[in-house]
Design a protein around this motif. Structure first.
Motif, PDB file in Angstrom:
ATOM      1  N   VAL A 168       6.664  14.260 -20.882  1.00 23.55           N
ATOM      2  CA  VAL A 168       7.830  13.377 -20.951  1.00 23.55           C
ATOM      3  C   VAL A 168       7.454  11.940 -20.576  1.00 23.55           C
ATOM      4  CG1 VAL A 168       9.543  15.185 -20.543  1.00 23.55           C
ATOM      5  CG2 VAL A 168       8.466  14.019 -18.579  1.00 23.55           C
ATOM      6  N   GLY A 169       6.189  11.738 -20.175  1.00 22.85           N
ATOM      7  CA  GLY A 169       5.695  10.391 -19.917  1.00 22.85           C
ATOM      8  C   GLY A 169       5.932   9.854 -18.527  1.00 22.85           C
ATOM      9  N   VAL A 170       6.498  10.669 -17.626  1.00 19.06           N
ATOM     10  CA  VAL A 170       6.814  10.175 -16.283  1.00 19.06           C
ATOM     11  C   VAL A 170       5.558   9.997 -15.431  1.00 19.06           C
ATOM     12  CG1 VAL A 170       8.060  10.638 -14.137  1.00 19.06           C
ATOM     13  CG2 VAL A 170       9.115  11.175 -16.330  1.00 19.06           C
ATOM     14  N   ALA A 171       4.638  10.946 -15.489  1.00 19.18           N
ATOM     15  CA  ALA A 171       3.424  10.866 -14.665  1.00 19.18           C
ATOM     16  C   ALA A 171       2.642   9.598 -14.983  1.00 19.18           C
ATOM     17  CB  ALA A 171       2.544  12.100 -14.895  1.00 19.18           C
ATOM     18  N   GLN A 172       2.461   9.308 -16.260  1.00 14.43           N
ATOM     19  CA  GLN A 172       1.728   8.100 -16.660  1.00 14.43           C
ATOM     20  C   GLN A 172       2.478   6.833 -16.270  1.00 14.43           C
ATOM     21  OE1 GLN A 172       2.606  10.744 -18.495  1.00 14.43           O
ATOM     22  NE2 GLN A 172       1.153  11.165 -20.164  1.00 14.43           N
ATOM     23  N   THR A 173       3.808   6.884 -16.406  1.00 12.59           N
ATOM     24  CA  THR A 173       4.634   5.721 -16.033  1.00 12.59           C
ATOM     25  C   THR A 173       4.514   5.436 -14.542  1.00 12.59           C
ATOM     26  OG1 THR A 173       6.203   6.138 -17.824  1.00 12.59           O
ATOM     27  CG2 THR A 173       6.983   4.807 -15.979  1.00 12.59           C
ATOM     28  N   PHE A 174       4.518   6.483 -13.730  1.00 13.17           N
ATOM     29  CA  PHE A 174       4.351   6.301 -12.283  1.00 13.17           C
ATOM     30  C   PHE A 174       3.007   5.635 -11.968  1.00 13.17           C
ATOM     31  CE2 PHE A 174       7.363   9.875 -10.598  1.00 13.17           C
ATOM     32  CZ  PHE A 174       8.442   9.061 -10.852  1.00 13.17           C
ATOM     33  N   LEU A 175       1.968   6.035 -12.677  1.00 13.23           N
ATOM     34  CA  LEU A 175       0.653   5.429 -12.447  1.00 13.23           C
ATOM     35  C   LEU A 175       0.667   3.932 -12.755  1.00 13.23           C
ATOM     36  CD1 LEU A 175      -1.888   8.029 -13.911  1.00 13.23           C
ATOM     37  CD2 LEU A 175      -1.736   7.269 -11.528  1.00 13.23           C
ATOM     38  N   VAL A 176       1.230   3.560 -13.891  1.00 19.38           N
ATOM     39  CA  VAL A 176       1.277   2.151 -14.285  1.00 19.38           C
ATOM     40  C   VAL A 176       2.115   1.341 -13.302  1.00 19.38           C
ATOM     41  CG1 VAL A 176       2.069   0.547 -16.065  1.00 19.38           C
ATOM     42  CG2 VAL A 176       0.908   2.648 -16.726  1.00 19.38           C
ATOM     43  N   LEU A 177       3.280   1.862 -12.929  1.00 19.45           N
ATOM     44  CA  LEU A 177       4.147   1.146 -11.995  1.00 19.45           C
ATOM     45  C   LEU A 177       3.482   1.000 -10.631  1.00 19.45           C
ATOM     46  CD1 LEU A 177       7.674   2.660 -12.811  1.00 19.45           C
ATOM     47  CD2 LEU A 177       6.746   0.440 -13.499  1.00 19.45           C
ATOM     48  N   GLY A 178       2.799   2.058 -10.181  1.00 21.16           N
ATOM     49  CA  GLY A 178       2.128   1.982  -8.889  1.00 21.16           C
ATOM     50  C   GLY A 178       1.101   0.868  -8.846  1.00 21.16           C
ATOM     51  N   VAL A 179       0.316   0.732  -9.891  1.00 28.21           N
ATOM     52  CA  VAL A 179      -0.698  -0.326  -9.946  1.00 28.21           C
ATOM     53  C   VAL A 179      -0.047  -1.697 -10.082  1.00 28.21           C
ATOM     54  CG1 VAL A 179      -2.617  -1.261 -11.302  1.00 28.21           C
ATOM     55  CG2 VAL A 179      -2.461   1.205 -10.902  1.00 28.21           C
ATOM     56  N   ALA A 180       0.949  -1.818 -10.963  1.00 30.22           N
ATOM     57  CA  ALA A 180       1.609  -3.103 -11.195  1.00 30.22           C
ATOM     58  C   ALA A 180       2.314  -3.606  -9.939  1.00 30.22           C
ATOM     59  CB  ALA A 180       2.601  -2.975 -12.348  1.00 30.22           C
ATOM     60  N   TYR A 181       3.018  -2.701  -9.260  1.00 26.51           N
ATOM     61  CA  TYR A 181       3.722  -3.114  -8.048  1.00 26.51           C
ATOM     62  C   TYR A 181       2.753  -3.477  -6.928  1.00 26.51           C
ATOM     63  CZ  TYR A 181       8.177  -1.617 -10.089  1.00 26.51           C
ATOM     64  OH  TYR A 181       9.286  -1.489 -10.875  1.00 26.51           O
ATOM     65  N   PHE A 182       1.634  -2.779  -6.853  1.00 27.41           N
ATOM     66  CA  PHE A 182       0.640  -3.122  -5.827  1.00 27.41           C
ATOM     67  C   PHE A 182       0.108  -4.544  -6.037  1.00 27.41           C
ATOM     68  CE2 PHE A 182      -3.796  -3.385  -4.380  1.00 27.41           C
ATOM     69  CZ  PHE A 182      -3.607  -3.110  -3.025  1.00 27.41           C
ATOM     70  N   ILE A 183      -0.171  -4.896  -7.288  1.00 24.01           N
ATOM     71  CA  ILE A 183      -0.689  -6.235  -7.577  1.00 24.01           C
ATOM     72  C   ILE A 183       0.338  -7.302  -7.223  1.00 24.01           C
ATOM     73  CG2 ILE A 183      -1.397  -7.786  -9.439  1.00 24.01           C
ATOM     74  CD1 ILE A 183      -2.595  -5.312 -10.839  1.00 24.01           C
ATOM     75  N   SER A 184       1.586  -7.122  -7.656  1.00 26.24           N
ATOM     76  CA  SER A 184       2.625  -8.115  -7.394  1.00 26.24           C
ATOM     77  C   SER A 184       2.902  -8.271  -5.902  1.00 26.24           C
ATOM     78  CB  SER A 184       3.914  -7.721  -8.116  1.00 26.24           C
ATOM     79  OG  SER A 184       4.959  -8.628  -7.819  1.00 26.24           O
ATOM     80  N   CYS A 228       0.833  -1.212   0.000  1.00 22.82           N
ATOM     81  CA  CYS A 228       0.000   0.000   0.000  1.00 22.82           C
ATOM     82  C   CYS A 228       0.866   1.260   0.000  1.00 22.82           C
ATOM     83  CB  CYS A 228      -0.924  -0.006   1.209  1.00 22.82           C
ATOM     84  SG  CYS A 228      -2.184  -1.305   1.178  1.00 22.82           S
ATOM     85  N   CYS A 229       1.898   1.265   0.833  1.00 21.94           N
ATOM     86  CA  CYS A 229       2.760   2.453   0.932  1.00 21.94           C
ATOM     87  C   CYS A 229       3.560   2.671  -0.343  1.00 21.94           C
ATOM     88  CB  CYS A 229       3.701   2.311   2.125  1.00 21.94           C
ATOM     89  SG  CYS A 229       2.895   2.398   3.743  1.00 21.94           S
ATOM     90  N   PHE A 230       4.195   1.602  -0.838  1.00 26.25           N
ATOM     91  CA  PHE A 230       5.076   1.745  -1.998  1.00 26.25           C
ATOM     92  C   PHE A 230       4.281   2.165  -3.238  1.00 26.25           C
ATOM     93  CE2 PHE A 230       7.948  -0.160  -5.337  1.00 26.25           C
ATOM     94  CZ  PHE A 230       9.004   0.705  -5.117  1.00 26.25           C
ATOM     95  N   SER A 231       3.152   1.511  -3.469  1.00 30.26           N
ATOM     96  CA  SER A 231       2.348   1.851  -4.647  1.00 30.26           C
ATOM     97  C   SER A 231       1.721   3.238  -4.511  1.00 30.26           C
ATOM     98  CB  SER A 231       1.265   0.801  -4.870  1.00 30.26           C
ATOM     99  OG  SER A 231       0.395   0.701  -3.753  1.00 30.26           O
ATOM    100  N   SER A 232       1.272   3.581  -3.306  1.00 32.74           N
ATOM    101  CA  SER A 232       0.702   4.921  -3.091  1.00 32.74           C
ATOM    102  C   SER A 232       1.743   6.009  -3.332  1.00 32.74           C
ATOM    103  CB  SER A 232       0.158   5.043  -1.663  1.00 32.74           C
ATOM    104  OG  SER A 232      -0.918   4.153  -1.453  1.00 32.74           O
ATOM    105  N   GLY A 233       2.992   5.689  -2.995  1.00 34.25           N
ATOM    106  CA  GLY A 233       4.071   6.639  -3.247  1.00 34.25           C
ATOM    107  C   GLY A 233       4.182   6.991  -4.720  1.00 34.25           C
TER     108      GLY A 233
END
Length: 475
Positions: free
Chosen positions: A201-217, A114-119
């Motif tokens: 530059v695509g960073v905001a969208q990348t953060f969103l995808v990583l946050g969701v992916a890491y939360f699932i894993s 929860c913390c890591f993905s919310s970050g």
């Protein structure tokens, strides 16, 4: 209200609260080899921290897109994001130790998710609004807490499942932290390229995808984790009758461990080993380019850094597994002696133009840097028992936070001073690596002083019983 049944062996099964420690006890027939993948599901995610630098360039152009605009963030400003994350990793690991032992790994690992993905999600908003404080709070503070909780939570569980192979067990999990960047770096670059446009530059969208992916894993890992029931031991395994004098069959409470000289000696052992490695790791690309100007360009230097990451990851498993045979103290002796010799020789290898031996020396050094992280939890379990090893390990990780500051400061400021005195850039690292060799010699002396914990610090049988037999199950 929960409904539980006892199996007659002290283990409660039934409708215990899903995230409670009791609900994570493994039922008969559970394979302990199902536990390492659960740990890796978390560590491969949080290992992304080592790849955060791939965002620094794009973030410094968040407004200008193709080049930095006057209102864009400077690299020095962005550098604090990673520093805060590592700082809060150490702080959260230290202060959450008791909570981890009380609530168990499932709750702790899920909280880390929860913390890591919310970050990441908060940081995405920070990039979108161009508010640096949201990145500090998001990835730096909240993400850092997720890093700390995620790092320590599987360790004590793995040690309890593998009393016969403690080093290998911790090496399997912590190897994932070292290798997480090898997945995160190319994935992040690919995502940024996918989302990049004339206005982003695509960073905001990348953060969103990583946050969701890491939360699932990480959530999958937390749900799959199990702890061994009291009294469990591997089939066919009998604790050795004659125990190595450095391996205790007793247990030390987390608060009592801080009253022993062994804790502080091991703190220094980790601090000095990490200081020597992390300082060089941060300057590896620049160092090899300046040492071999005519043969190594930026692309080749990037390959060198990737190779170091590979040895950092592999060393965590190889050295930690080897420590099951060599012993933890002897393994650290190898780190300090071999490391000091290699650091002392590196400038000469660079001056001679022998790039193969130069690269090989640094690869071995990085393997021992990673090996130090993976071996220390087993070292702590040998010294203090396994009852509170997760919490004790968490408190010891403050050494990592301190080394994360000391190592780069020594390397950067010594080099800057050398260059200001007219020393050639290629030779400016000579004093630095010789200082690191001296750091490892001090580490050797600290490791030499480590001895068995005095019996007065051991938990009594009554204290073990009040823990519900968990301590008794550990050896």
């Amino acid at each position: 209200m929960s409904s539980v049944m006892n199996d007659g062996g002290g283990v409660a099964y039934g409708r215990a609260p899903f995230f409670s420690k009791e609900a994570t006890y493994a039922k008969p027939g559970f394979s302990r080899w199902m536990v390492p993948p659960s740990a890796l599901a978390v560590h491969l995610c949080i290992g992304q921290a080592y790849a955060f630098s791939v965002f620094n360039g794009p973030l410094s152009k968040a407004i200008g897109i193709t080049s930095s605009a006057p209102d864009d963030w400077k690299l020095t400003t962005l550098g604090w994001i990673f520093s805060l994350a590592i700082f809060f990793l150490g702080i959260s690991a230290a202060f959450a130790g008791k909570w981890l032992e009380r609530v168990g790994p499932r709750m702790t690992m899920f909280t880390a998710a929860c913390c890591f993905s919310s970050g990441f999600l908060i940081s995405s908003l920070g990039v979108y609004l161009h508010q640096i404080w949201l990145l500090y709070i998001g990835y730096g503070v909240l993400g850092g807490i997720g890093l700390g909780l995620g790092y320590v939570s599987p360790v004590s569980t793995l040690i309890r499942w593998f009393p016969d192979r403690r080093g290998m067990a911790t090496g399997m999990a912590i190897m994932g932290f070292g290798g997480g960047a090898m997945i995160a770096a190319p994935l992040s670059v690919a995502l940024m390229n996918h989302f990049k446009s004339a206005t982003s530059v695509g960073v905001a969208q990348t953060f969103l995808v990583l946050g969701v992916a890491y939360f699932i894993s990480m959530t999958i890992g937390s749900l799959a984790i199990r702890v061994p029931p009291p009294g469990w031991k591997p089939a066919g395994w009998t604790p050795p009758a004659t125990v190595n004098k450095m391996v205790s069959k007793n247990h030390v409470h987390i608060d009592q461990a801080l009253k022993t000289p062994q804790f502080y000696l091991l703190w220094l052992v980790l601090f000095l080993n990490v200081t020597a490695g992390i300082g060089i790791l941060g300057q590896a690309s620049l160092m090899i380019q300046e040492s071999f100007k005519t043969t190594v360009n930026a692309a080749s230097a990037a390959g060198f850094v990737g190779l170091l990451s590979l040895f950092n990851m592999g060393g965590r498993f190889v050295w930690a597994s080897s420590s099951d045979l060599l012993g933890r103290k002897n393994t650290y002796f190898v780190f300090f002696v071999l490391g000091a010799i290699l650091y002392w020789l590196v400038p000469a290898l660079g001056a001679s133009g022998n790039i193969v031996l130069f690269v090989l020396a640094y690869c071995v050094i990085m393997s021992m840097y990673g090996g130090g992280f993976a071996t220390i939890p087993a070292y702590l379990a040998d010294m203090f028992g396994t009852a509170y090893v997760g919490g004790i390990h968490g408190r010891l990780l403050t050494a990592w936070a301190a080394a994360g500051i000391a190592g780069p400061v020594i390397v950067n400021y010594v080099r800057e001073y050398q260059v200001s005195q007219g020393v050639a850039a290629a030779e400016a690292y000579t004093m630095t690596v010789h200082i690191m060799a001296g750091v490892l010699v001090v580490g050797f002396l600290c490791n030499l002083l480590v001895s068995r914990v005095n019996e007065k610090h051991h938990m009594s049988d009554d204290e073990v019983a009040r823990m519900g037999g968990v301590a008794g199950a550990a050896h």
